[in-house]
Design a protein around this motif. Structure first.
Motif, PDB file in Angstrom:
ATOM      1  N   SER A  28       0.757  -0.793  -0.544  1.00 13.17           N
ATOM      2  CA  SER A  28      -0.085   0.131   0.054  1.00 13.17           C
ATOM      3  C   SER A  28       1.164   1.017  -0.004  1.00 13.17           C
ATOM      4  N   GLN A  29       1.997   0.998   0.810  1.00 10.79           N
ATOM      5  CA  GLN A  29       2.979   2.701   0.494  1.00 10.79           C
ATOM      6  C   GLN A  29       3.893   2.464  -0.777  1.00 10.79           C
ATOM      7  N   ILE A  30       4.072   1.544  -1.095  1.00 10.80           N
ATOM      8  CA  ILE A  30       4.342   1.673  -2.798  1.00 10.80           C
ATOM      9  C   ILE A  30       2.898   2.409  -3.506  1.00 10.80           C
ATOM     10  N   ARG A  31       2.487   1.668  -3.520  1.00 10.47           N
ATOM     11  CA  ARG A  31       1.123   2.197  -4.356  1.00 10.47           C
ATOM     12  C   ARG A  31       1.093   3.878  -4.452  1.00 10.47           C
ATOM     13  N   ARG A  32       0.846   3.908  -3.061  1.00 10.08           N
ATOM     14  CA  ARG A  32       1.076   5.912  -2.416  1.00 10.08           C
ATOM     15  C   ARG A  32       2.292   6.350  -3.111  1.00 10.08           C
ATOM     16  N   CYS A  33       3.624   6.082  -3.400  1.00  3.70           N
ATOM     17  CA  CYS A  33       4.109   6.278  -3.336  1.00  3.70           C
ATOM     18  C   CYS A  33       4.425   6.877  -4.656  1.00  3.70           C
ATOM     19  N   VAL A  34       4.053   4.944  -5.797  1.00  2.32           N
ATOM     20  CA  VAL A  34       3.972   4.989  -7.475  1.00  2.32           C
ATOM     21  C   VAL A  34       2.819   6.613  -8.153  1.00  2.32           C
ATOM     22  N   SER A  35       1.510   6.923  -6.573  1.00  7.59           N
ATOM     23  CA  SER A  35       0.663   7.725  -7.166  1.00  7.59           C
ATOM     24  C   SER A  35       1.190   9.067  -6.984  1.00  7.59           C
ATOM     25  N   GLU A  36       1.593   8.913  -5.675  1.00  6.86           N
ATOM     26  CA  GLU A  36       1.657  10.459  -5.672  1.00  6.86           C
ATOM     27  C   GLU A  36       3.197  11.264  -7.025  1.00  6.86           C
ATOM     28  N   VAL A  37       4.221  10.150  -6.889  1.00  6.68           N
ATOM     29  CA  VAL A  37       5.445  10.957  -8.024  1.00  6.68           C
ATOM     30  C   VAL A  37       4.522  11.232  -9.345  1.00  6.68           C
ATOM     31  N   LYS A  38       3.465  10.127  -9.567  1.00  4.92           N
ATOM     32  CA  LYS A  38       3.197  10.275 -10.524  1.00  4.92           C
ATOM     33  C   LYS A  38       2.560  11.639 -11.523  1.00  4.92           C
ATOM     34  N   ASP A  82      -1.055  -0.303 -12.911  1.00  2.00           N
ATOM     35  CA  ASP A  82      -2.348   0.030 -11.551  1.00  2.00           C
ATOM     36  C   ASP A  82      -2.172   1.577 -11.964  1.00  2.00           C
ATOM     37  N   ALA A  83      -1.094   2.175 -11.727  1.00  2.00           N
ATOM     38  CA  ALA A  83      -1.369   3.371 -11.612  1.00  2.00           C
ATOM     39  C   ALA A  83      -1.802   4.205 -13.274  1.00  2.00           C
ATOM     40  N   GLY A  84      -0.834   3.175 -14.135  1.00  2.00           N
ATOM     41  CA  GLY A  84      -1.372   3.564 -15.315  1.00  2.00           C
ATOM     42  C   GLY A  84       0.244   3.607 -15.991  1.00  2.00           C
ATOM     43  N   LEU A  85       0.935   2.828 -15.216  1.00  2.00           N
ATOM     44  CA  LEU A  85       2.754   3.543 -15.828  1.00  2.00           C
ATOM     45  C   LEU A  85       3.099   2.965 -16.347  1.00  2.00           C
ATOM     46  N   ARG A  86       4.408   2.459 -17.149  1.00  2.00           N
ATOM     47  CA  ARG A  86       5.156   1.020 -17.326  1.00  2.00           C
ATOM     48  C   ARG A  86       6.252   0.933 -16.925  1.00  2.00           C
ATOM     49  N   CYS A  87       6.827  -0.365 -16.271  1.00  2.00           N
ATOM     50  CA  CYS A  87       7.829  -0.787 -15.123  1.00  2.00           C
ATOM     51  C   CYS A  87       8.014  -1.750 -16.297  1.00  2.00           C
ATOM     52  N   ASP A  88      10.030  -0.793 -16.058  1.00  2.54           N
ATOM     53  CA  ASP A  88      11.095  -1.637 -16.810  1.00  2.54           C
ATOM     54  C   ASP A  88      12.253  -2.223 -16.167  1.00  2.54           C
ATOM     55  N   PRO A  89      12.502  -3.817 -15.909  1.00  5.98           N
ATOM     56  CA  PRO A  89      13.590  -3.666 -14.844  1.00  5.98           C
ATOM     57  C   PRO A  89      15.227  -3.700 -15.626  1.00  5.98           C
ATOM     58  N   ILE A 102       9.918   3.276 -14.137  1.00  7.66           N
ATOM     59  CA  ILE A 102       8.889   3.590 -14.074  1.00  7.66           C
ATOM     60  C   ILE A 102       8.143   4.484 -15.143  1.00  7.66           C
ATOM     61  N   THR A 103       7.912   4.516 -15.857  1.00  3.08           N
ATOM     62  CA  THR A 103       7.924   5.858 -16.907  1.00  3.08           C
ATOM     63  C   THR A 103       6.690   5.842 -17.662  1.00  3.08           C
ATOM     64  N   PHE A 104       5.899   6.456 -18.447  1.00  2.00           N
ATOM     65  CA  PHE A 104       4.138   6.798 -18.405  1.00  2.00           C
ATOM     66  C   PHE A 104       4.490   5.916 -20.462  1.00  2.00           C
ATOM     67  N   PRO A 105       3.673   4.833 -20.801  1.00  2.05           N
ATOM     68  CA  PRO A 105       3.660   4.189 -21.578  1.00  2.05           C
ATOM     69  C   PRO A 105       3.631   4.955 -23.264  1.00  2.05           C
ATOM     70  N   GLU A 106       3.038   5.897 -23.352  1.00  6.01           N
ATOM     71  CA  GLU A 106       3.039   6.502 -23.905  1.00  6.01           C
ATOM     72  C   GLU A 106       4.386   7.109 -24.268  1.00  6.01           C
ATOM     73  N   ALA A 107       5.558   8.088 -23.658  1.00  8.21           N
ATOM     74  CA  ALA A 107       6.248   7.696 -24.164  1.00  8.21           C
ATOM     75  C   ALA A 107       7.380   7.493 -25.111  1.00  8.21           C
ATOM     76  N   GLY A 108       6.871   5.981 -25.008  1.00  4.71           N
ATOM     77  CA  GLY A 108       7.918   5.492 -25.860  1.00  4.71           C
ATOM     78  C   GLY A 108       9.230   5.015 -25.369  1.00  4.71           C
ATOM     79  N   ILE A 109       9.680   5.630 -24.402  1.00  5.68           N
ATOM     80  CA  ILE A 109      11.132   5.370 -23.700  1.00  5.68           C
ATOM     81  C   ILE A 109      11.650   4.417 -23.465  1.00  5.68           C
ATOM     82  N   GLU A 110      12.788   3.992 -24.050  1.00  2.00           N
ATOM     83  CA  GLU A 110      13.210   2.209 -24.327  1.00  2.00           C
ATOM     84  C   GLU A 110      14.694   2.207 -23.267  1.00  2.00           C
ATOM     85  N   ILE A 111      15.038   1.135 -21.932  1.00  2.00           N
ATOM     86  CA  ILE A 111      15.466   1.357 -21.003  1.00  2.00           C
ATOM     87  C   ILE A 111      17.744   1.366 -22.029  1.00  2.00           C
TER      88      ILE A 111
END
Length: 117
Positions: A28-38, A82-89, A102-111
């Motif tokens: 729940s803290q990670i969810r909150r963090c991701v939501s706030e950073v977004k 769930d926050a509408g973002l993309r996560c790439d290791p 963690i990026t916006f999917p529509e940004a199309g940023i590649e690692i």
């Protein structure tokens, strides 16, 4: 702060770093963090975070310090999605932690564009 509020700075950031934060945070803290950073990310922002990858997810609801806790990569990706973002290791030697971008999917940023291997 303990609520992970980023809007108090009144600006959007190109980069956000959460080093060894998710290694102690509940889901729940990670969810909150991701939501706030977004809320403080630009469309092309990169949010870099680390977590301890494991076979099981920490079941607790509390901050765990100094003990490190683990999550599966799939759980981290689900929380971020769930926050509408993309996560790439990132395939990068980072001690006992896994680095994720963690990026916006529509940004199309590649690692490779962000971190050379």
């Amino acid at each position: 702060n303990s609520d992970f509020t980023c809007t108090q700075f009144g600006q959007r950031f190109d980069y956000v770093l959460a080093h060894s934060v998710f290694t102690h945070a509940s889901q729940s803290q990670i969810r909150r963090c991701v939501s706030e950073v977004k809320k403080c990310m630009k469309p092309t922002s990169v949010f870099v975070a680390t977590f301890v990858k494991g076979d099981e997810d920490y079941p607790g609801d509390e901050w765990s310090y100094p003990t490190c806790i683990s999550y599966t990569l799939e759980t981290m990706q689900r929380i971020v999605a769930d926050a509408g973002l993309r996560c790439d290791p990132v395939d990068w030697d980072h001690r006992s932690q896994t680095l994720i971008l963690i990026t916006f999917p529509e940004a199309g940023i590649e690692i490779p564009e962000v971190i050379p291997r």
